[in-house]
Design an enzyme around this catalytic site. Structure first.
Site, PDB file in Angstrom:
ATOM      1  N   GLU A 136       0.786  -0.968  -0.180  1.00 61.17           N
ATOM      2  CA  GLU A 136      -0.125   0.038   0.115  1.00 61.17           C
ATOM      3  C   GLU A 136       0.752   1.222  -0.061  1.00 61.17           C
ATOM      4  OE1 GLU A 136      -3.050   0.523  -0.483  1.00 61.17           O
ATOM      5  OE2 GLU A 136      -3.778  -1.643  -0.230  1.00 61.17           O
ATOM      6  N   TYR A 220      -6.630   5.951   5.002  1.00 65.13           N
ATOM      7  CA  TYR A 220      -6.961   4.973   3.791  1.00 65.13           C
ATOM      8  C   TYR A 220      -6.107   3.642   3.991  1.00 65.13           C
ATOM      9  CZ  TYR A 220      -5.811   2.458  -0.144  1.00 65.13           C
ATOM     10  OH  TYR A 220      -5.440   1.110  -1.109  1.00 65.13           O
ATOM     11  N   ASP A 238      -9.133   5.494  -1.526  1.00 62.56           N
ATOM     12  CA  ASP A 238      -8.078   6.102  -2.035  1.00 62.56           C
ATOM     13  C   ASP A 238      -8.568   6.941  -3.528  1.00 62.56           C
ATOM     14  OD1 ASP A 238      -8.864   4.274  -4.135  1.00 62.56           O
ATOM     15  OD2 ASP A 238      -6.790   3.524  -4.331  1.00 62.56           O
ATOM     16  N   CYS A 296     -13.845   2.541 -13.939  1.00 62.65           N
ATOM     17  CA  CYS A 296     -14.293   3.793 -13.862  1.00 62.65           C
ATOM     18  C   CYS A 296     -13.180   4.997 -13.808  1.00 62.65           C
ATOM     19  CB  CYS A 296     -14.835   4.003 -12.688  1.00 62.65           C
ATOM     20  SG  CYS A 296     -15.946   5.580 -12.526  1.00 62.65           S
ATOM     21  N   CYS A 303     -18.244   2.292 -19.026  1.00 62.51           N
ATOM     22  CA  CYS A 303     -19.463   2.173 -18.015  1.00 62.51           C
ATOM     23  C   CYS A 303     -20.190   0.792 -18.644  1.00 62.51           C
ATOM     24  CB  CYS A 303     -20.381   3.034 -18.287  1.00 62.51           C
ATOM     25  SG  CYS A 303     -19.771   4.875 -17.966  1.00 62.51           S
ATOM     26  N   CYS A 306     -19.298  -2.074 -16.111  1.00 66.01           N
ATOM     27  CA  CYS A 306     -19.336  -1.768 -14.583  1.00 66.01           C
ATOM     28  C   CYS A 306     -20.536  -2.728 -14.059  1.00 66.01           C
ATOM     29  CB  CYS A 306     -19.416  -0.514 -14.473  1.00 66.01           C
ATOM     30  SG  CYS A 306     -19.619   0.051 -12.565  1.00 66.01           S
ATOM     31  N   CYS A 312     -25.403   3.837 -10.601  1.00 68.16           N
ATOM     32  CA  CYS A 312     -24.753   4.790 -10.795  1.00 68.16           C
ATOM     33  C   CYS A 312     -25.436   5.873 -11.364  1.00 68.16           C
ATOM     34  CB  CYS A 312     -23.617   4.571 -12.093  1.00 68.16           C
ATOM     35  SG  CYS A 312     -22.527   6.008 -12.192  1.00 68.16           S
TER      36      CYS A 312
END
Length: 391
Positions: A136, A220, A238, A296, A303, A306, A312
């Protein structure tokens, strides 16, 4: 002259009319009754008019809101209900997201990505926490394809948190060379030393305690590590998830700067609401990150691929679909105060998140002195370590 009675009949009499007490009372009652009736009629007419006006205003406001949000109106100020930013429409799609993640999680070959295992011992859990923490921190400001070889070499040099805690900053910087932002390596070393020297080699199991106890670990990173390793239902937001949720919730507000507090907290709350109801917290957070990173995207989002497209809000508005949650702005207290006006009348998914005008980089001038000592065989340079803070 004509008939006197006819002439008098056409003329108003100035003679006072005298009524008996009974007649006077009856007349007063009749006047009061007529007055009350007139008042009631007027009140009913006013009430009907107000009710009609409210209905018309509500309908006009709803049409205006959706016209603005879908780009059909030239009005650039997006007035709408705060309910538009609710994550409720996404709750039923969590299983879709996890099913999508299970299909794609191994495509990019991340060596630190492993499924949660509740059977791990405390020592094994701390080893997993160390692996995830390294990944991370390396992934901050750096692409995955760049990080993978660095991660593998790092784990070869410092396979455990105990091994890292014994390293010097020179050793750490040597392994970090090429990744940039060397302060990240220093923070990772400091966190490892804290875990070994003060926490008996074990990582905190909750995001709140990890953020509080480990230097250089923020909101985060703590949420990511604790959800992935310990399956804690803590959100991990994030930059990719910020962009993803700003579109899913249609939040057009700055996510950086002095005015970013309210929209960021709305995004974090939505992330918490979503992860709170799943038994696979780590997988869910990684799915959001993966979706924001690969589908995204900042430009040209796909899209159609997704798994959350049905919930959305940005996509619905871009397609001209009326969002019923906008109808709830019947009271001024319910209006959203976060979102900023749109810069144009186009309606596309990529208008979210709000574009921030970048400030011009500050220019500074400084003098540098280079001291070199040369012999027949070697050249030597005098170096001074930079300060811990500042330039």
């Amino acid at each position: 002259m004509g008939n006197p009675s006819t002439a008098l009949g056409k003329r108003k009499s100035t003679r006072p009319i005298i009524l008996s007490s009974d007649e006077e009372g009856t007349n007063k009652a009749r006047k009061n009754e007529d007055s009350n009736s007139t008042f009631k009629d007027a009140t009913l007419r006013k009430s009907h008019r107000v009710s009609s006006e409210k209905r018309f205003t509500k309908l006009a406001r709803l049409n205006s809101v959706n016209d603005v949000l879908t780009g059909r109106s030239k009005t650039s100020r997006p007035l709408h209900s705060i309910a538009l930013h609710s994550a409720a429409s996404l709750l039923l799609l969590r299983d879709h997201l996890l099913a999508w993640y299970d299909k794609v999680k191994n495509i990019r070959g991340m060596p630190w990505r492993k499924d949660y295992d509740s059977r791990l011992s405390g020592e094994a859990q701390s080893q997993r926490a160390y692996e995830v923490l390294v990944s991370e921190i390396m992934l901050q400001q750096t692409q995955i394809t760049t990080v993978i070889p660095y991660y593998n070499r790092w784990m070869d040099a410092f396979p455990t948190v105990k091994a890292l805690s014994k390293a010097t900053i020179e050793d750490v910087n040597q392994r970090w060379k090429g990744l940039g932002y060397y302060s990240r390596a220093a923070r990772l070393l400091a966190a490892a030393q804290k875990v070994v020297e003060e926490l008996d080699g074990r990582f905190p199991h909750t995001a709140a305690s990890m953020e509080k106890q480990l230097p250089g670990v923020g909101r985060y990173t703590a949420g990511a590590v604790c959800s992935i390793v310990f399956n804690e239902r803590s959100p991990a937001v994030d930059g990719n998830v910020q962009r993803l949720l700003s579109r899913l919730l249609a939040i057009h507000a700055p996510l950086k700067g002095s005015n970013a507090k309210a929209p960021l907290e709305a995004i974090w709350k939505a992330a918490y609401d979503l992860v709170a109801g799943t038994d696979r917290a780590g997988a869910f957070n990684q799915a959001l990150i993966e979706l924001g990173s690969t589908v995204c995207k900042p430009t040209n989002p796909t899209c159609g691929a997704c798994p959350l497209i049905q919930g959305c809000t940005a996509y619905q508005l871009s397609e001209g679909i009326v969002v019923e949650r906008a109808e709830k702005d019947t009271d001024i207290e319910d209006l959203c105060t976060m979102c900023e006006p749109f810069p144009d009348t186009s309606s596309v998914v990529t208008r979210y998140p709000m574009k921030i005008e970048k400030k011009k980089a500050r220019e500074e001038s400084c003098a540098v002195s280079v001291i070199k000592y040369r012999t027949n065989q070697d050249r030597w340079f005098l170096l001074i370590r930079r300060p811990e803070k500042g330039l």
